[in-house]
Design a protein around this motif. Structure first.
Motif, short mmCIF file in Angstrom:
data_model
loop_
_atom_site.label_atom_id
_atom_site.label_comp_id
_atom_site.label_asym_id
_atom_site.label_seq_id
_atom_site.Cartn_x
_atom_site.Cartn_y
_atom_site.Cartn_z
N LEU A 171 63.90 108.18 39.76
CA LEU A 171 62.53 108.61 40.08
C LEU A 171 62.23 110.00 39.54
O LEU A 171 61.11 110.49 39.70
CB LEU A 171 62.32 108.60 41.59
CG LEU A 171 62.38 107.23 42.29
CD1 LEU A 171 62.23 107.39 43.79
CD2 LEU A 171 61.31 106.30 41.75
N GLU A 399 57.22 102.20 42.18
CA GLU A 399 58.54 102.60 41.71
C GLU A 399 59.45 102.91 42.89
O GLU A 399 60.63 102.53 42.90
CB GLU A 399 58.42 103.82 40.80
CG GLU A 399 57.58 103.59 39.55
CD GLU A 399 57.34 104.87 38.78
OE1 GLU A 399 57.95 105.90 39.16
OE2 GLU A 399 56.55 104.85 37.83
N GLN A 403 62.95 100.96 44.15
CA GLN A 403 64.23 101.63 44.34
C GLN A 403 64.75 101.49 45.77
O GLN A 403 65.95 101.31 45.99
CB GLN A 403 64.09 103.12 43.98
CG GLN A 403 63.85 103.38 42.50
CD GLN A 403 64.98 102.90 41.62
OE1 GLN A 403 66.15 102.94 42.03
NE2 GLN A 403 64.65 102.46 40.42
N ASP A 454 48.86 103.27 38.70
CA ASP A 454 50.09 102.83 39.34
C ASP A 454 50.24 103.50 40.69
O ASP A 454 50.86 102.98 41.61
CB ASP A 454 51.30 103.16 38.46
CG ASP A 454 52.58 102.59 39.04
OD1 ASP A 454 52.55 101.44 39.51
OD2 ASP A 454 53.59 103.30 39.02
N THR A 483 64.56 98.28 32.43
CA THR A 483 63.95 97.77 33.66
C THR A 483 63.12 96.54 33.37
O THR A 483 62.29 96.15 34.15
CB THR A 483 63.05 98.84 34.29
OG1 THR A 483 62.04 99.21 33.36
CG2 THR A 483 63.84 100.06 34.70
#
Length: 499
Positions: A171, A399, A403, A454, A483
């Motif tokens: 991140l 994101e 995670q 996003d 990813t």
């Protein structure tokens, strides 16, 4: 003059008071007010002038021959002459910083012998106990509790968001680093404000504090002001960064980050240091009272830059919305574009600190109902800002969600399996030197616009890692953890499995 020290001061310094007793009362009353503004001195001067006019033009009881208590200025109010053995009531003085209501009444007792004397206290005394506005006091006490609740809740969520950004290396990027700095500044501000609030209420009257306590309080007050300014400047950094990446196509984000860190941490320190020096070297004794909680002209050293950051962020928001609208109108319908634009504005307002405009239009006087409503709105928007930005820009970010799911999923799997296999896919993409062709500039701007959404859209834009401009080092090959998606033509794809 608003000082507790009046050495080498005569009555000519105060409103041309001719009565020496009233002059002494004036200095005593002014010193006990702990008021740094000229309004308090002006109000007292008006009361003294009223007493002198009454003494000259209204000798009612002198002519009657009966016992009475003469006109007196007690230090705060002019108390008219009154018959012996009676109690006189009069409007409370207009001391806003003491929350006095002018419609409430103070009173003073006159003994049967014609002397100002309170039998219970065994001295002459004016009772101002009924002057404070009790209803207003309860409302503002409730507002302070809203601040405390908001800061505590925000503190918890900001700490959680900061730990998440610091825990997961995947991140780490310039955008999240700026978020983290804003979170840290808000955490320290909220924490110190709570400490300051609890200390002030626990220590009682300032007049009873020791010299060490006063110095410690000033240090704590200065730290609160510093991290307040840091919070404003990091909100400016958020707006500046988003403006730069949307408008400027190619720029070194590492250099931008260094500049933003200087703006967010160093500039507030310079402003607060200048404020402390000016206040410490001030020749006005009143500027050293009340633990530096009162407003002085020196407060504008850091207040004005904070106000400017809000207006600058407003300009940034207008430009960013213009870019987003231009992008959206090409891709979606007008109604969908309007909804997404409204959502973007709603998300960016707390991040840029534009809710602080409420404080600018908040009335300090006048209609008490409107003022209390505005105070509640300011308390809610200010204290819960940390909660909102922690949720919007971390906890519900796609994101971060990915995670967290991966982290907790891996830990759950290891508890039920005796052996776990983790596979890392490393794609090494050799693209040579990146040339800023027009189509690459358009691709980057499209990515940056999508990256904004996003954060602000429920329909997160999915982009393969190899298309992410942040994963490229200009002029060098870059290695990224894949990813999803396929590498461009000519790129090497190497998969390595570790058991």
């Amino acid at each position: 003059m608003t000082s507790t020290t009046f050495e080498n001061v005569t009555c000519s310094n105060f409103c041309n008071i001719t009565n020496p007793v009233w002059c002494k009362n004036f200095m005593l009353g002014l010193s006990t007010l702990h008021c740094s503004t000229e309004d308090c001195e002006k109000n007292l001067c008006q009361e003294v002038a009223l007493c002198e006019d009454l003494a000259e033009s209204n000798p009612i009881f002198e002519a009657s021959g009966q016992d009475f208590c003469p006109i007196v200025f007690d230090g705060w109010s002019c108390v008219n002459s009154t018959p012996a053995g009676s109690t006189i009531k009069f409007p409370c003085p207009n001391f806003l910083h003491l929350n006095f209501d002018k419609e409430n009444l103070a009173y003073r007792e006159c003994s049967s012998e014609g002397h100002w004397f309170d039998i219970e206290l065994n001295k002459s005394f004016t009772h101002y106990e009924q002057c404070p506005d009790v209803h207003s006091f309860k409302m503002f006490d409730l507002i302070n509790k809203v601040y405390m609740a908001g800061y505590v809740i925000s503190l918890v969520f900001l700490c959680l968001a900061t730990l998440i950004f610091m825990q997961f290396r995947s991140l780490k990027c310039v955008r999240n680093t700026i978020h983290t700095n804003l979170f840290v500044a808000s955490i320290l501000h909220n924490l110190l404000w709570l400490v300051w609030y609890c200390v002030i209420y626990q220590m009682g009257s300032i007049s009873e504090w020791s010299e060490v306590s006063l110095v410690a309080c000033k240090v704590l007050q200065t730290l609160v002001q510093y991290f307040t300014v840091c919070t404003y400047f990091w909100m400016l950094c958020e707006g500046l960064y988003l403006f730069v990446v949307l408008i400027v196509t190619f720029i070194s984000e590492s250099r931008v980050l260094i500049g933003l860190c200087t703006l967010g941490w160093v500039c507030p320190g310079v402003l607060i240091l200048l404020y402390v020096l000016l206040r410490t070297l001030s020749s006005e004794p009143g500027h050293h009272e009340l633990c530096w909680m009162e407003d002085t002209p020196y407060n504008w050293v850091y207040k004005l830059p904070c106000i400017l950051t809000i207006f600058i962020n407003l300009v940034f928001l207008a430009r960013i919305v213009h870019v987003l609208v231009a992008k959206l109108h090409k891709d979606v319908s007008d109604r969908a574009a309007l909804i997404k634009t409204a959502r973007a504005i709603g998300v960016l307002v707390p991040l840029f600190g534009l809710h602080n405009f409420l404080a600018a239009v908040k009335p300090d006087e006048g209609d008490s109902t409107l003022r209390i409503i505005m105070e509640f709105l300011c308390a809610i928007t200010t204290s819960f800002q940390g909660l909102v930005i922690a949720i919007l820009f971390c906890l519900i970010n796609s994101e971060v969600s990915f995670q967290l799911k991966k982290f907790f999923g891996d830990h759950i799997d290891t508890r039920h399996q005796s052996m776990a296999m983790t596979q890392y896919t490393v794609r090494t993409t050799r693209l040579g030197s990146i040339t800023p062709h027009p189509h690459m500039a358009a691709l980057r701007q499209e990515f940056l616009v999508n990256r904004v959404y996003d954060d602000i859209s429920e329909e997160s834009v999915s982009m393969p890692a190899w298309r992410n401009p942040n994963n490229y080092v200009r002029g060098n090959a870059s290695q990224t953890v894949a990813t999803g998606g396929s590498p461009p033509n000519g790129a090497e794809d190497k998969s390595v499995a570790f058991v």
